[in-house]
Design an enzyme around this catalytic site. Structure first.
Site, PDB file in Angstrom:
ATOM      1  N   ASN A  43       0.558   3.872   1.650  1.00 44.69           N
ATOM      2  CA  ASN A  43       0.448   4.685   2.863  1.00 44.69           C
ATOM      3  C   ASN A  43       1.496   5.791   2.894  1.00 44.69           C
ATOM      4  O   ASN A  43       1.213   6.923   3.302  1.00 44.69           O
ATOM      5  CB  ASN A  43       0.593   3.801   4.102  1.00 44.69           C
ATOM      6  CG  ASN A  43      -0.528   2.793   4.209  1.00 44.69           C
ATOM      7  OD1 ASN A  43      -1.668   3.118   3.935  1.00 44.69           O
ATOM      8  ND2 ASN A  43      -0.207   1.578   4.591  1.00 44.69           N
ATOM      9  N   LYS A 123     -13.914  -0.871  -3.257  1.00 45.16           N
ATOM     10  CA  LYS A 123     -12.914  -0.173  -4.069  1.00 45.16           C
ATOM     11  C   LYS A 123     -11.932  -1.219  -4.601  1.00 45.16           C
ATOM     12  O   LYS A 123     -11.037  -1.662  -3.887  1.00 45.16           O
ATOM     13  CB  LYS A 123     -12.189   0.898  -3.253  1.00 45.16           C
ATOM     14  CG  LYS A 123     -11.249   1.755  -4.087  1.00 45.16           C
ATOM     15  CD  LYS A 123     -10.647   2.882  -3.258  1.00 45.16           C
ATOM     16  CE  LYS A 123      -9.774   3.773  -4.117  1.00 45.16           C
ATOM     17  NZ  LYS A 123      -8.613   3.065  -4.682  1.00 45.16           N
ATOM     18  N   GLU A 178     -13.236  -1.091 -13.564  1.00 50.57           N
ATOM     19  CA  GLU A 178     -11.881  -1.405 -13.109  1.00 50.57           C
ATOM     20  C   GLU A 178     -11.413  -2.701 -13.758  1.00 50.57           C
ATOM     21  O   GLU A 178     -12.129  -3.704 -13.753  1.00 50.57           O
ATOM     22  CB  GLU A 178     -11.872  -1.564 -11.589  1.00 50.57           C
ATOM     23  CG  GLU A 178     -10.541  -1.311 -10.948  1.00 50.57           C
ATOM     24  CD  GLU A 178     -10.246   0.178 -10.752  1.00 50.57           C
ATOM     25  OE1 GLU A 178      -9.150   0.479 -10.257  1.00 50.57           O
ATOM     26  OE2 GLU A 178     -11.113   1.020 -11.081  1.00 50.57           O
TER      27      GLU A 178
END
Length: 674
Positions: A43, A123, A178
């Site tokens: 963040n 994700k 991934e």
């Protein structure tokens, strides 16, 4: 956050702020991608990144090609062979609210002139991976790297159980996905790291990255990595027309795909999907940090194309951090191996992201002052990277009356020596080399698996050795006797013999393990190996100038200064003498890099174009790189040779216009036979 809206900055103010943001973001990118050791939350990084984006949008003339907003992914690790991606592995745009996501969808529909179906996917919080198959056999695995050039990690990929080594059909193709570490495997790894005196990983993403980029494939194999595959390159070859079909096609070939993807035709369905996984994410056995929308129609994807950095046809919605309220009852300060003194908040236990949290790092004194964190405060917690608990803010309205500011120590909590700030660093540091807490951490680090690998010498045994005054530094380990070890709790003959044998065996280690084990500031395992291989032995490294060390590839001035400063200390010189007298090996005895013999492409920049009867392009690229070539993806004045197959196209025309030498497949085969 910027002090004012970007449009209100003068050009001079914007330029200064842009330079400051780029420097900070590049440092964080280095820590996150290359060192796999982030120091800030996602963040915090995202907030600074968006500030930079806003300023560059307000002042386009400030945009440069090397800005973090224009670059993709990692810094390439020189320990691995480089892989040129025929089709770049781009990054992904992101949004942080449903409103922003809806605006993106509205722009998409406006651009294409009709409603759009999306394939909605989780994700996965991991590391991007490319897999190439020839006739159904896995021939190459590589990381994204900088988007154009990645790292060849084939040997490590072969150890991942979910990666098929042979497809169910003999097809030649490339897929991407991934590589991640499941939550259970991450917990086991960090428990093992702590037991062996290693540094715990900050989050599963960094653990996956660090595990996939190991030089020893056996280490990767022990880390329990997993994969989800979600991209099929050149799907038109297989008559696949949608992203959803591509996932089913790849699953049928034997790849592991995520079962949660689905097609959504409107924002209401997407909102339902987001709410479901915002609630259920903690119950998943792997980490996710958002939702990905991809235009489902692959022909429309191709029509929309890409920007320099991201595809226009996909976007990531990032989850907001989950928070919980609790009360701080104490702040304790602990001393690390390098003398850094770190504060930790002790709090009422609270449930956060599926686990019970009772402690949270406060990082440093500046964070305590900046957030005005006090003992007795009610605070909101979130998990950085969904793993590390952090205080996000103080609920000042709930603060008890007359609560004093949290005390910042002036003396080391272990040895009592005055704490200092070195250079302009934020951390408080104890510089007493004999500080008991530091010595304990140093001994544990010295014995750890990636350092001297003294099996059985963990933190608890080190603490006993210190308490009984049997060791005061790492050299003392080599003078321990069976009688000494017999004084330790629960140490019988077998344990004594095993530990003495492990200590004795460590004498023969190649010197890079010793360099890493000494705990020199900024010198990790990779830097230690580079230095050992370059200088050959510890004596040459100790006497090298700062300039000579800085000139070593991938070392630089920061590490060089730390090394010179370290070896100048009289206590260190005495320690090295003691290690030498204890017959600890000080020479590099590890493998050396093979020298590429003269070949027709050695040292040349080569471009490959067209189709070949005898080669796939990835296999040819690998073969030429093995002969010393630098294979790139585009023709320029710096190109030394173009190797052209059938249907060569625009690269051949450009090479001819620049008078670049051109070689066809017949000539190539003849040269390879020589």
């Amino acid at each position: 956050m910027l002090a004012k809206p970007a449009a209100q900055f003068t050009l001079e103010e914007a330029q200064a702020e842009v330079e400051k943001l780029r420097k900070q973001l590049n440092q964080w990118r280095l820590e996150y991608y290359t060192k796999d050791a982030p120091t800030v939350t996602d963040n915090v990084y995202d907030d600074h990144y968006r500030d930079l984006q806003a300023l560059e949008e307000a002042y386009p003339k400030l945009v440069t090609p090397d800005s973090p907003t224009q670059e993709v992914g990692d810094v390439i690790n020189s320990d691995f062979a480089k892989v040129q991606h025929p089709i770049p592995m781009l990054s992904m745009g992101d949004v942080f609210s449903f409103e922003e996501l809806s605006e993106w969808d509205a722009r998409m529909q406006s651009n294409v002139g009709h409603p759009v179906d999306y394939n909605v996917e989780l994700k996965i919080d991991g590391l991007a991976l490319s897999l190439i198959y020839e006739n159904g056999k896995l021939v190459q695995g590589s990381t994204r790297g900088d988007g154009n050039v990645g790292e060849d990690v084939t040997r490590n990929v072969l150890t991942i159980a979910s990666v098929p080594k042979q497809l169910k059909q003999p097809l030649s193709l490339e897929v991407r996905g991934e590589c991640y570490m499941p939550k259970a495997a991450f917990a086991k790894l960090n428990a093992r790291q702590e037991t062996e005196g290693g540094t715990p990983f900050a989050n599963p993403r960094n653990a996956a990255a660090g595990s996939l980029r190991q030089l020893d494939a056996k280490v990767t194999a022990a880390r329990e990595l997993d994969t989800f595959i979600y991209t099929l390159i050149e799907p038109e070859q297989f008559n696949v027309t949608t992203q959803h079909e591509a996932i089913a096609f790849m699953q049928a070939l034997g790849f592991t795909t995520n079962p949660s993807s689905e097609v959504a035709g409107d924002m209401q369905a997407i909102d339902t999907y987001i709410k479901k996984y915002t609630t259920d994410r903690d119950a998943l056995p792997y980490g996710i940090d958002g939702i990905v929308l991809k235009v489902n129609d692959l022909a429309l994807q191709a029509q929309l194309g890409n920007t320099v950095k991201v595809p226009r046809w996909e976007i990531a919605y990032k989850f907001p951090p989950e928070e919980a309220e609790t009360v701080i009852h104490d702040i304790v300060w602990t001393v690390g191996r390098t003398g850094v003194v770190t504060p930790t908040a002790v709090m009422d236990p609270v449930q956060l992201a599926g686990t019970t949290v009772a402690r949270a790092t406060l990082h440093n004194a500046d964070m305590i002052r900046d957030k005005d964190i006090r003992i007795g405060d009610t605070v909101m917690l979130h998990k950085a990277g969904d793993i590390i608990p952090e205080v996000s803010r103080v609920l000042v309205a709930k603060r008890p009356v007359d609560t004093p500011p949290a005390p910042i120590p002036e003396a080391c909590p272990s040895c009592g020596q005055k704490l200092v700030h070195l250079d302009d660093e934020v951390a408080l540091r104890c510089i007493n080399p004999m500080c008991p807490a530091q010595v304990q951490e140093q001994l544990t680090h010295f014995a750890s698996r990636n350092a001297m690998n003294i099996d059985g010498l963990g933190p608890k045994i080190v603490a006993q050795l210190q308490a009984k005054h049997l060791v005061k530094d790492v050299a003392d380990l080599y003078h321990l006797t069976a009688a000494d070890l017999a004084k330790l709790d629960k140490f019988k003959e077998k344990s004594i013999n095993n530990l003495l044998s492990a200590i004795n065996n460590s004498r023969q280690n190649s010197v890079e393990r010793l360099i890493f084990g000494l705990g020199i500031r900024h010198v990790g395992g990779k830097a230690a190996r580079i230095l050992a291989e370059h200088f050959g032995d510890l004596d040459h490294l100790m006497t090298a100038s700062q300039e000579a060390i800085a000139d070593v590839p991938n070392i630089g001035p920061t590490i060089a200064e730390a090394i010179v400063t370290y070896f100048k200390a009289a206590t260190v010189q005495k320690l090295i003498t003691q290690l030498r007298e204890a017959d600890v090996n000080l020479r590099y005895t590890g493998p050396t890099k093979p020298v590429v013999k003269d070949s027709f492409v050695a040292g040349k920049t080569v471009v490959i174009t067209g189709k070949f009867a005898e080669f796939s392009r990835p296999a040819l690229t690998k073969q030429l790189e093995g002969l010393g070539a630098k294979v790139t993806g585009s023709v320029s004045k710096k190109t030394d040779l173009l190797i052209a197959g059938d249907a060569a196209g625009s690269k051949l025309a450009k090479a001819q216009s620049l008078n670049v030498p051109i070689m066809n497949e017949t000539e190539l085969l003849a040269n390879l036979k020589d």
